[in-house]
Design a protein around this motif. Structure first.
Motif, PDB file in Angstrom:
ATOM      1  N   ASP A  67      -5.500   3.696   2.010  1.00 24.81           N
ATOM      2  CA  ASP A  67      -6.411   2.797   2.290  1.00 24.81           C
ATOM      3  C   ASP A  67      -7.432   3.301   3.636  1.00 24.81           C
ATOM      4  OD1 ASP A  67      -6.944   1.421   0.252  1.00 24.81           O
ATOM      5  OD2 ASP A  67      -6.190   0.130   1.538  1.00 24.81           O
ATOM      6  N   SER A  72     -14.018  -1.162  -2.072  1.00 22.03           N
ATOM      7  CA  SER A  72     -14.307  -0.525  -3.530  1.00 22.03           C
ATOM      8  C   SER A  72     -15.127   0.261  -3.237  1.00 22.03           C
ATOM      9  CB  SER A  72     -14.220  -1.773  -3.567  1.00 22.03           C
ATOM     10  OG  SER A  72     -16.279  -2.420  -3.340  1.00 22.03           O
ATOM     11  N   ARG A  97      -8.988   7.049   3.018  1.00 23.38           N
ATOM     12  CA  ARG A  97      -9.896   6.847   2.391  1.00 23.38           C
ATOM     13  C   ARG A  97     -10.546   6.799   3.371  1.00 23.38           C
ATOM     14  NH1 ARG A  97      -8.603   3.148  -1.474  1.00 23.38           N
ATOM     15  NH2 ARG A  97      -7.916   4.879  -2.542  1.00 23.38           N
ATOM     16  N   ARG A  98     -10.971   5.844   4.378  1.00 23.07           N
ATOM     17  CA  ARG A  98     -11.276   5.737   5.889  1.00 23.07           C
ATOM     18  C   ARG A  98     -12.186   7.243   6.350  1.00 23.07           C
ATOM     19  NH1 ARG A  98     -12.929   0.089   7.510  1.00 23.07           N
ATOM     20  NH2 ARG A  98     -11.707  -1.579   6.131  1.00 23.07           N
ATOM     21  N   GLU A 114       1.260  -0.923  -0.117  1.00 24.60           N
ATOM     22  CA  GLU A 114      -0.395   0.157  -0.172  1.00 24.60           C
ATOM     23  C   GLU A 114       0.972   1.213   0.151  1.00 24.60           C
ATOM     24  OE1 GLU A 114      -2.926   2.136  -0.220  1.00 24.60           O
ATOM     25  OE2 GLU A 114      -3.237   0.401  -0.036  1.00 24.60           O
ATOM     26  N   ASP A 123      -9.306  -4.771   5.169  1.00 25.93           N
ATOM     27  CA  ASP A 123     -10.498  -4.904   3.877  1.00 25.93           C
ATOM     28  C   ASP A 123     -10.293  -3.378   3.069  1.00 25.93           C
ATOM     29  OD1 ASP A 123     -11.202  -7.359   4.510  1.00 25.93           O
ATOM     30  OD2 ASP A 123     -12.657  -7.072   4.102  1.00 25.93           O
ATOM     31  N   LYS A 124      -9.509  -3.412   1.547  1.00 26.01           N
ATOM     32  CA  LYS A 124     -10.014  -2.261   1.148  1.00 26.01           C
ATOM     33  C   LYS A 124     -11.641  -2.421   1.178  1.00 26.01           C
ATOM     34  CE  LYS A 124      -5.041  -2.378  -1.490  1.00 26.01           C
ATOM     35  NZ  LYS A 124      -5.405  -2.629  -2.824  1.00 26.01           N
TER      36      LYS A 124
END
Length: 109
Positions: free
Chosen positions: A11, A46, A14-15, A2, A43-44
């Motif tokens: 990620d 999506s 993004r969260r 990553e 987990d990514k």
């Protein structure tokens, strides 16, 4: 591996962006946490996952909008009421549903 941005995995950023966006819509941290719980930190997230979250938040927001619209539309009946009589209050006692609980301050008891 990553890619890291400012020491944080993309990620995770993004969260955080999703959390901030949801908060700006007035969604509580408890509601955000409940929805994000379905997506483990390993987990990514999506585009499909984000679409699923947005649909849940939309339903939640539609409910709030309906409640606020009802409140706005009935505020004129509250002017001068002082809540001395709960028999005819479309906000606190719609259809006089509190009469089934007895007389007096049943909401406070």
């Amino acid at each position: 591996m990553e890619q890291l941005t400012l020491g944080y995995a993309r990620d995770m950023l993004r969260r955080i962006a999703l959390i901030k966006a949801a908060q700006s819509l007035g969604i509580s941290l408890a509601d955000i946490t409940a929805i994000l719980a379905a997506f483990p930190l390993t987990d990514k997230i999506s585009a499909k996952d984000i679409d699923q979250m947005v649909r849940k938040w939309s339903v939640m927001l539609d409910g709030r909008i309906a409640g606020l619209t009802k409140l706005r539309n009935h505020l004129d009946k509250c002017i001068g009421c002082g809540c001395l009589s709960r028999t005819d209050c479309p906000l606190v006692n719609p259809s006089d549903c509190l009469s089934k609980k007895g007389r007096g301050a049943v909401i406070l008891s």
